[in-house]
Enzyme design. Structure first.
Site, short mmCIF file in Angstrom:
data_model
loop_
_atom_site.label_atom_id
_atom_site.label_comp_id
_atom_site.label_asym_id
_atom_site.label_seq_id
_atom_site.Cartn_x
_atom_site.Cartn_y
_atom_site.Cartn_z
CG HIS A 55 -1.47 -0.78 1.39
ND1 HIS A 55 -3.21 -1.42 0.74
CD2 HIS A 55 -1.59 -2.42 1.97
CE1 HIS A 55 -3.70 -2.76 1.53
NE2 HIS A 55 -2.47 -3.40 1.87
CD GLU A 99 9.29 12.27 -15.58
OE1 GLU A 99 8.27 13.14 -15.21
OE2 GLU A 99 10.69 12.63 -16.08
CB SER A 130 13.18 22.71 -15.38
OG SER A 130 12.72 23.55 -15.02
#
Ligand code: ARG
Length: 459
Positions: free
Chosen positions: A156, A290, A277
């Site tokens: 979990h 990703e 970035s």
């Protein structure tokens, strides 16, 4: 341009329809397999006496020359000639004359295209098998290095029990090894020869299909001509395999992304596999995992496209089937790219062993070990569970860990607790205690590595 099938037509093809129905823009990728299949077909025709040896030589020489023209970028692909098959055949006739027109004897584009895709896919499967082997080997090597590294194990996504990082990595190896065995299984059903089915019903020539199959390294010939030209379930099976690999890689990606965040700080990906970035100077983004995670979507999409493409199609060949290629090609290209990205990226990950260890010290992860300890001292498991639950609550209230509790305090929860409890409350004690087949103990990780290496050898 004169079409190879224009005999019964009186009106030329509509210009838009010509482009709409053409597949040459994408199926030219099959050229070498188309030529390989044509050469084998011609050899078989000569073997049964339908072509003379002289004609065979002309055809084989012509086709090999065309292959060179294509590879040197000198071949003129024509939309008017619709697909890779008719482009090559028309060029053959242009080069060698009337003999070129004999190549298509006893054959149809329907069994031809089915053969081409199988040859192409078989070839790509063999590459992908190697890609999988490389990735699994790389992961095993990292697992070997990290056999003793302790990290928190989660269920979990909450701290559950301490595990070793080596063990965690081997979980990925097991998944990928199953994928590899699925692919091997899929290959057997890809490696069946449709040639000889012709358009749908077979051909009136006394063809020797086993002879052709042997030349092309097919292990079997398709047993039913209708099925041979219309079946694409082997493509779907491959797409399913690819979807499963991507599902696995997407889960793996997700963990790498989480782990490289400042909050987890379990690993650092090499700069070579990240980007920055344009606005936030501090950023280092895990783009590679990703993107792999993102590409999973299109590969699932191709599986659904292919299933839907074949849904409700009547026998035998239908033009719909031309739509099988782009999803298949895109699946192969992207799957290979993702496997390669992971294989190149994984050896360079920096493992933040201290952070992993510190994270494992939080969250009372040896609570189950304490319960097991009580059971060994004749407390029932349910009572032990209750006792440890209360002990944990006490720790939460006094903001400490289980191993910080003094023996006298521990004994207020259960009189059977003695000094030896502290050994089992350590992270090392916890992982070492899980020492059975499939367990997380470093010694078991080493045994599993040996087994996985052996399995990799045979698969
Ligand atoms: N380009 C076609 C395909 O990809 C080749 C087979 C065409 N057959 C036909 N009868 N039109 O499926």
């Amino acid at each position: 341009m004169n079409k190879l099938w224009s005999g019964r037509f009186t009106v030329p093809t509509d210009a838009f329809v010509e482009t709409f129905t053409a597949s040459v823009e994408f199926d030219q990728r099959l050229y070498s397999f188309d030529i390989m299949g044509s050469i084998a077909h011609a050899q078989m025709l000569a073997h049964i006496g339908v072509l003379t040896e002289q004609e065979l030589t002309e055809i084989v020489t012509g086709l090999n020359d065309i292959k060179q023209e294509i590879e040197q970028g000198k071949f003129n692909w024509s939309i008017a000639l619709e697909d890779v098959h008719m482009n090559i055949e028309a060029r053959l006739t242009e080069k060698i004359g009337i003999t070129g027109k004999k190549l298509h004897t006893g054959r149809s584009r329907n069994d031809q295209v089915a053969t081409d895709i199988r040859l192409y896919l078989r070839h790509e499967i063999d590459f992908i098998q190697q890609y999988l082997t490389q990735l699994i080997s790389v992961l095993i090597a990292v697992a070997e290095r990290e056999a003793e590294t302790i990290m928190p194990g989660f269920t979990h996504l909450q701290s559950a029990q301490p595990i070793t990082f080596g063990h965690h990595l081997l979980a990925w190896c097991e998944m990928l090894l199953r994928d590899k065995s699925r692919l091997q299984d899929c290959r057997q059903r890809v490696n069946i020869m449709p040639l000889g089915a012709a358009a749908l019903a077979g051909t009136t020539y006394p063809i020797d299909r086993h002879y052709t199959a042997n030349l092309l390294d097919f292990t079997e010939v398709a047993g039913n001509s209708l099925d041979a030209v219309s079946d694409r379930d082997f493509v779907i099976e491959f797409a399913n395999f690819a979807a499963l690999v991507m599902m696995h890689l997407s889960r793996f990606s997700e963990e790498l992304i989480l782990w490289s965040s400042a909050q987890f700080h379990f690993i650092e990906l090499s700069d070579a596999f990240c980007t920055g970035s344009s606005i936030m100077p501090q950023k280092k983004n895990p783009d590679v995992p990703e993107l792999v995670r993102g590409k999973t979507g299109r590969i699932y999409g191709h599986l659904i496209s292919l299933l839907t493409l074949m849904k409700s199609q009547p026998l035998a060949y239908n033009k719909d089937n031309q739509e099988d290629k782009e999803p298949l090609f895109d699946t192969i290209d992207n799957l290979k790219a993702c496997l390669r990205a992971f294989t190149d990226m994984m050896p360079g990950i920096k493992v933040q062993r201290e952070s992993m260890y510190k994270a494992a010290q939080l969250g009372f992860m040896t609570a189950t070990d304490l319960a097991d300890y009580l059971v060994r001292k004749d407390v029932t498991f349910r009572d032990a569970h209750e006792i440890v639950g209360k002990t944990v609550r006490h720790c939460i209230e006094s903001n400490c860990q289980l191993e910080d509790l003094k023996l006298e305090i521990l004994q207020t929860f259960s009189a059977v607790i003695e000094k030896d409890v502290y050994k089992i409350l350590t992270l090392e004690g916890s992982v070492n205690a899980r020492c059975h087949v499939g367990g997380t103990a470093p010694s078991q990780v080493r045994i599993a590595i040996k087994r996985l290496r052996e399995q990799l050898e045979i698969l």
